[in-house]
Scaffold this motif. Structure first.
Motif, PDB file in Angstrom:
ATOM      1  N   THR A  13      -2.222   0.351   5.689  1.00  0.00           N
ATOM      2  CA  THR A  13      -2.401   1.448   4.750  1.00  0.00           C
ATOM      3  C   THR A  13      -3.795   2.038   4.787  1.00  0.00           C
ATOM      4  OG1 THR A  13      -3.006  -0.086   3.001  1.00  0.00           O
ATOM      5  CG2 THR A  13      -0.688   0.513   3.180  1.00  0.00           C
ATOM      6  N   ARG A  14      -4.763   1.295   5.290  1.00  0.00           N
ATOM      7  CA  ARG A  14      -6.147   1.760   5.270  1.00  0.00           C
ATOM      8  C   ARG A  14      -6.750   1.573   6.649  1.00  0.00           C
ATOM      9  NH1 ARG A  14     -11.356  -0.538   3.943  1.00  0.00           N
ATOM     10  NH2 ARG A  14     -10.390  -2.557   3.933  1.00  0.00           N
ATOM     11  N   PRO A  15      -7.362   2.597   7.191  1.00  0.00           N
ATOM     12  CA  PRO A  15      -8.013   2.424   8.484  1.00  0.00           C
ATOM     13  C   PRO A  15      -9.178   1.456   8.383  1.00  0.00           C
ATOM     14  CG  PRO A  15      -8.289   4.669   7.679  1.00  0.00           C
ATOM     15  CD  PRO A  15      -7.460   3.932   6.675  1.00  0.00           C
ATOM     16  N   ARG A  24      -4.230   2.782  -4.198  1.00  0.00           N
ATOM     17  CA  ARG A  24      -3.703   3.786  -5.128  1.00  0.00           C
ATOM     18  C   ARG A  24      -3.235   3.146  -6.428  1.00  0.00           C
ATOM     19  NH1 ARG A  24      -1.193   9.130  -4.396  1.00  0.00           N
ATOM     20  NH2 ARG A  24      -2.106   8.985  -2.340  1.00  0.00           N
ATOM     21  N   LEU A  25      -2.567   2.003  -6.347  1.00  0.00           N
ATOM     22  CA  LEU A  25      -2.081   1.331  -7.555  1.00  0.00           C
ATOM     23  C   LEU A  25      -3.233   0.805  -8.409  1.00  0.00           C
ATOM     24  CD1 LEU A  25       0.975  -0.609  -6.105  1.00  0.00           C
ATOM     25  CD2 LEU A  25       0.994   1.449  -7.524  1.00  0.00           C
ATOM     26  N   GLU A  26      -4.260   0.260  -7.758  1.00  0.00           N
ATOM     27  CA  GLU A  26      -5.429  -0.228  -8.495  1.00  0.00           C
ATOM     28  C   GLU A  26      -6.142   0.913  -9.199  1.00  0.00           C
ATOM     29  OE1 GLU A  26      -6.409  -3.828  -5.325  1.00  0.00           O
ATOM     30  OE2 GLU A  26      -7.559  -1.961  -5.267  1.00  0.00           O
ATOM     31  N   LEU A  27      -6.336   2.008  -8.483  1.00  0.00           N
ATOM     32  CA  LEU A  27      -7.019   3.159  -9.072  1.00  0.00           C
ATOM     33  C   LEU A  27      -6.195   3.776 -10.198  1.00  0.00           C
ATOM     34  CD1 LEU A  27      -9.670   4.621  -8.755  1.00  0.00           C
ATOM     35  CD2 LEU A  27      -8.572   6.180  -7.168  1.00  0.00           C
ATOM     36  N   ASP A  28      -4.878   3.764 -10.049  1.00  0.00           N
ATOM     37  CA  ASP A  28      -4.011   4.271 -11.115  1.00  0.00           C
ATOM     38  C   ASP A  28      -4.164   3.422 -12.376  1.00  0.00           C
ATOM     39  OD1 ASP A  28      -1.914   5.929 -12.211  1.00  0.00           O
ATOM     40  OD2 ASP A  28      -0.579   4.199 -11.949  1.00  0.00           O
ATOM     41  N   ARG A  29      -4.214   2.123 -12.217  1.00  0.00           N
ATOM     42  CA  ARG A  29      -4.371   1.222 -13.371  1.00  0.00           C
ATOM     43  C   ARG A  29      -5.737   1.420 -14.040  1.00  0.00           C
ATOM     44  NH1 ARG A  29      -1.660  -3.697 -15.259  1.00  0.00           N
ATOM     45  NH2 ARG A  29      -2.836  -4.059 -17.139  1.00  0.00           N
ATOM     46  N   ILE A  30      -6.778   1.548 -13.222  1.00  0.00           N
ATOM     47  CA  ILE A  30      -8.134   1.729 -13.743  1.00  0.00           C
ATOM     48  C   ILE A  30      -8.260   3.065 -14.473  1.00  0.00           C
ATOM     49  CG2 ILE A  30     -10.545   2.038 -13.079  1.00  0.00           C
ATOM     50  CD1 ILE A  30      -9.929   0.082 -10.727  1.00  0.00           C
TER      51      ILE A  30
END
Length: 117
Positions: A13-15, A24-30
Motif C-alpha cells: 500500500t505504501r512505496p 488512511r484508517l489511522e488518519l481517519d481515526r485521528i
C-alpha cells in the motif's frame, strides 16, 4: 528522440520511500477525534510531521502554544512497547501501546468529561 525510463513498481500500500506515515484508517481515526475536540472547543489547530523514523500528530489549544497532546507513530518500537506513544503537554508519556484505539482512549475520556460538565 525521447528516452523512456521505467519506474520501479513496488508492491503493497505504501512505496518504500523511507518515510513513516499514517495509514488512511489511522488518519481517519485521528481526525475524527480532532473534529470532536474542536466541536467541544478544546482544540483549535493541529500539525502533522512525517519523518524518516517517526510520524507525529500534534493538537493545540492555540496556534502559538506548545501542543496539548502529541501522538507519535514509531514503527521501530512495534515489537517492544508498541508503535504508538501519546505525549502530554509537558512531554510526559501519557500512554504507550500497540493499538491506536487504546492510546487515543486517554484523550477520548477527557472529551467525555468535558461534554458532561
Amino acid at each position: 528522440m525521447s528516452i523512456v525510463i521505467p519506474l520501479a513498481v513496488t508492491s503493497g500500500t505504501r512505496p518504500n520511500s523511507g518515510q513513516v506515515a499514517f495509514t488512511r484508517l489511522e488518519l481517519d481515526r485521528i481526525m475524527s477525534l480532532y473534529g470532536r475536540m474542536v466541536a467541544a472547543g478544546l482544540w483549535r489547530d493541529y500539525a502533522l510531521e512525517l519523518g524518516a523514523k517517526v510520524a507525529s500528530f500534534s493538537a493545540f489549544r492555540r496556534s502559538a502554544e506548545n501542543p496539548e497532546v502529541r501522538l507519535v507513530k514509531d514503527p521501530a518500537l512495534r515489537q517492544r512497547q508498541g508503535e504508538w506513544v501519546l505525549y502530554g503537554e509537558g512531554g510526559v508519556v501519557l500512554k504507550r501501546g500497540h493499538e491506536l484505539a487504546g492510546v487515543l482512549a486517554v484523550v477520548e475520556r477527557r472529551l467525555l468529561k468535558a461534554v458532561e460538565s
